[in-house]
Each structure stands twice: as C-alpha cells, then as structure tokens.
Motif scaffolding. Sequence first.
Motif, short mmCIF file in Angstrom:
data_model
loop_
_atom_site.label_atom_id
_atom_site.label_comp_id
_atom_site.label_asym_id
_atom_site.label_seq_id
_atom_site.Cartn_x
_atom_site.Cartn_y
_atom_site.Cartn_z
N SER A 56 0.82 -1.21 0.00
CA SER A 56 0.00 0.00 0.00
C SER A 56 0.86 1.26 0.00
CB SER A 56 -0.92 0.00 1.23
OG SER A 56 -1.76 -1.13 1.23
N THR A 57 1.99 1.21 0.68
CA THR A 57 2.89 2.36 0.71
C THR A 57 3.53 2.60 -0.66
OG1 THR A 57 3.39 1.91 3.03
CG2 THR A 57 4.92 3.33 1.85
N VAL A 58 3.91 1.52 -1.32
CA VAL A 58 4.59 1.62 -2.61
C VAL A 58 3.63 2.09 -3.71
CG1 VAL A 58 5.67 0.23 -4.44
CG2 VAL A 58 6.41 -0.03 -2.06
N VAL A 59 2.42 1.57 -3.70
CA VAL A 59 1.48 1.88 -4.79
C VAL A 59 0.34 2.77 -4.29
CG1 VAL A 59 2.02 -0.21 -6.10
CG2 VAL A 59 0.16 -0.25 -4.41
N ALA A 60 0.64 3.66 -3.36
CA ALA A 60 -0.39 4.52 -2.78
C ALA A 60 -1.08 5.38 -3.84
CB ALA A 60 0.22 5.41 -1.69
N ARG A 61 -0.32 5.90 -4.78
CA ARG A 61 -0.92 6.75 -5.81
C ARG A 61 -1.94 5.98 -6.63
NH1 ARG A 61 -0.57 8.38 -11.04
NH2 ARG A 61 -0.81 10.63 -11.43
N GLU A 62 -1.57 4.77 -7.03
CA GLU A 62 -2.48 3.95 -7.82
C GLU A 62 -3.71 3.55 -7.01
OE1 GLU A 62 1.27 4.27 -9.71
OE2 GLU A 62 0.81 3.63 -7.67
N MET A 63 -3.53 3.31 -5.71
CA MET A 63 -4.68 2.97 -4.86
C MET A 63 -5.62 4.16 -4.70
SD MET A 63 -3.33 0.45 -1.86
CE MET A 63 -3.00 -1.29 -2.23
N VAL A 64 -5.06 5.36 -4.61
CA VAL A 64 -5.91 6.55 -4.53
C VAL A 64 -6.75 6.69 -5.80
CG1 VAL A 64 -5.87 9.08 -4.51
CG2 VAL A 64 -4.45 7.80 -2.90
N LEU A 65 -6.14 6.45 -6.95
CA LEU A 65 -6.89 6.50 -8.20
C LEU A 65 -8.01 5.47 -8.21
CD1 LEU A 65 -3.99 6.95 -10.79
CD2 LEU A 65 -5.80 8.61 -10.25
N LEU A 66 -7.73 4.27 -7.68
CA LEU A 66 -8.73 3.20 -7.67
C LEU A 66 -9.84 3.48 -6.66
CD1 LEU A 66 -9.58 0.30 -8.54
CD2 LEU A 66 -8.14 -0.55 -6.69
N LEU A 67 -9.49 3.93 -5.47
CA LEU A 67 -10.46 4.08 -4.39
C LEU A 67 -11.22 5.41 -4.45
CD1 LEU A 67 -8.29 2.69 -1.46
CD2 LEU A 67 -10.24 1.55 -2.50
N GLY A 68 -10.59 6.43 -5.05
CA GLY A 68 -11.23 7.74 -5.07
C GLY A 68 -11.36 8.35 -6.46
N GLY A 69 -10.25 8.40 -7.18
CA GLY A 69 -10.25 9.02 -8.49
C GLY A 69 -9.18 10.10 -8.57
N PRO A 70 -8.96 10.65 -9.76
CA PRO A 70 -7.86 11.61 -9.95
C PRO A 70 -8.02 12.89 -9.14
CG PRO A 70 -9.28 11.49 -11.90
CD PRO A 70 -9.67 10.37 -11.03
N GLU A 71 -9.27 13.24 -8.77
CA GLU A 71 -9.47 14.47 -8.01
C GLU A 71 -8.90 14.37 -6.59
OE1 GLU A 71 -13.44 12.17 -7.95
OE2 GLU A 71 -11.78 12.57 -9.34
N TYR A 72 -8.57 13.16 -6.16
CA TYR A 72 -8.00 12.98 -4.82
C TYR A 72 -6.47 13.04 -4.84
CZ TYR A 72 -12.56 11.67 -3.00
OH TYR A 72 -13.88 11.69 -2.61
N LEU A 73 -5.87 13.24 -6.00
CA LEU A 73 -4.42 13.35 -6.12
C LEU A 73 -4.02 14.82 -6.03
CD1 LEU A 73 -3.73 10.87 -9.07
CD2 LEU A 73 -3.24 10.49 -6.65
N PRO A 74 -2.87 15.10 -5.42
CA PRO A 74 -2.00 14.20 -4.66
C PRO A 74 -2.34 14.14 -3.17
CG PRO A 74 -0.90 16.29 -4.90
CD PRO A 74 -2.26 16.45 -5.55
N GLY A 75 -3.40 14.88 -2.78
CA GLY A 75 -3.68 15.09 -1.37
C GLY A 75 -3.83 13.84 -0.54
N ALA A 76 -4.47 12.80 -1.11
CA ALA A 76 -4.77 11.60 -0.33
C ALA A 76 -3.63 10.60 -0.27
CB ALA A 76 -6.02 10.92 -0.89
N VAL A 77 -2.59 10.80 -1.07
CA VAL A 77 -1.54 9.79 -1.17
C VAL A 77 -0.82 9.61 0.16
CG1 VAL A 77 0.66 9.19 -2.27
CG2 VAL A 77 -1.22 10.10 -3.64
#
Length: 268
Positions: free
Chosen positions: A87-108
């Motif tokens: 989860s730490t390594v692929v946090a950005r990809e998980m944010v895209l999956l769980l929330g969407g691009p609007e959650y980047l980069p804040g949720a990472v």
Amino acid sequence: LNHLLATLFFTVDVFLMEPILGPEAVGFYSIGGKLVDALMVVPSMFTMALFPVISRQAHGNREAMVRFYRLGGKILLLLALPAALISTVVAREMVLLLGGPEYLPGAVRSLQIMAWLMPISWLNGITQYVLIALDRQRYLTWAYALGFAFSLTANLLIMPRLGYQGSAAIHVLAEMVLFVPFVIGVRRYMGDVGWRGLLTRPILAAALTGGAALLATSVVGPLGGIVTIGLIYPLLAWALRALSAEERALLVPLFRRGEAANAQPGTQ
C-alpha cells in the motif's frame, strides 16, 4: 458499551475533522480509511474462525490457547506487514482506484500513513477476542476508554496544526496506545506469550523488504516495488524462521484437512 467505545475510538477523528478542517480534508482522509476497511475482512474472518477454538481452550487448556494465539497473531502480522508495504509503494495507484484523480496528490500521503494501521489493528483484533474468551469484557471497556481518550485529546491538539495527515498518524499511534493495555491484559489473565519472539522476525523481514522495495520503486517504478515485496518478503520470512517448527507443525493438520476436503468435494 464496549461497542460504543470502540466505534468512538475508530471514528472520533472523522467527527472532529469536518468542523476543524472542512469537508475537503475529510475526503482526502477517507481514502486511507477505505483501504483499511476493505482489507479488514481478512483479520475478521480469520479471527472468527479461530474464536471457537480459543474459547474452548480458555476454560480447559491454557497452554494450547497461548500456542494458538501466538500462531494466529503471527499469521496476521505476516499478512498485514506486506499489505502495508504494498500500500505504501502503490499509494498513488490505490488513490486512483479508491477515489479518483481528483484525490491526487492530497490523499496519497494519508493513505501511506493509514496503511500502517493494519499490522497493529489486526493484532489488536485477535487480542480483543482472546480477552473476551477469558471473560474479561470489563477490562476491554477500560482499554477502549483509554484509547478513545488519547485519540480525542491528540486530535484536538494536533489536527488544527498538522491537518488530516497528522490525524492519520494519530490514528496509528492510538492503535499502539490500545495495544499496550491489551498486552498487559493478556499477560495478566493468560500468561506470557513471548511477544519478542512473536514480533521481532516478521518486523525484521518487513524492514529489510521495505528497504529493497523502496530502491526498486525508485529505479523501476511501483511494479518493481510490488515484485520485490512479493519475492523477497516470503524468502526472508522463511530464512528468518518467522514461524517456528512447533508453529509449522500446528499448521500441518489444517492443510491436511484442506487437502482431504478438496479430494472429496461432496463432503462437509
């Protein structure tokens, strides 16, 4: 009462966050919560399967109960640590999956912090049911009251200064605070379970793997980090003998039952 305190312990940060930081912070913060909630099915099902055995042993064979608790806790830790690393390594990809691009980069960053709830929370989950099997529900009330008081106070002090990422760190610390009375309770009512032996080798395997995964991620990318974790962590856990010979022997009958059930599909 225990259920109420446990609910407050897990959710007080979200209740405080909207009036203090606003709804946008709650959105970024919730992504880490979604990850933890989604993977919570693993310890929940495992603990529920183990609970009847532990309950019987609590009133008849404490030595066997200690062995099964150690084994169950170690298995959960061996599963939770690589889950947190991935989860730490692929946090950005998980944010895209769980929330969407609007959650980047804040949720990472908050997701990367919240991922480390899993090793502690999964251990706390099985420990809670051990204390229930020992008829120590009242002790759990005081433990959860302590955890809730810490979470409430720390969030009120730190959330306005460090934001939702600080609150994510507090959530991890709150689980550690809850772990302390749980450990004391287990030692008091069940005896010494050998925490040093239970924790040290899985954590060492995860630390060494994490260093290699960060290097691979910086050179190759997230996929390289995932592959590194998938290859190196099991090898290190095996080389460090994270599961003792006695614990592996306890697992053998379970695998044999599984093989027998697969050989006879129509049997129960």
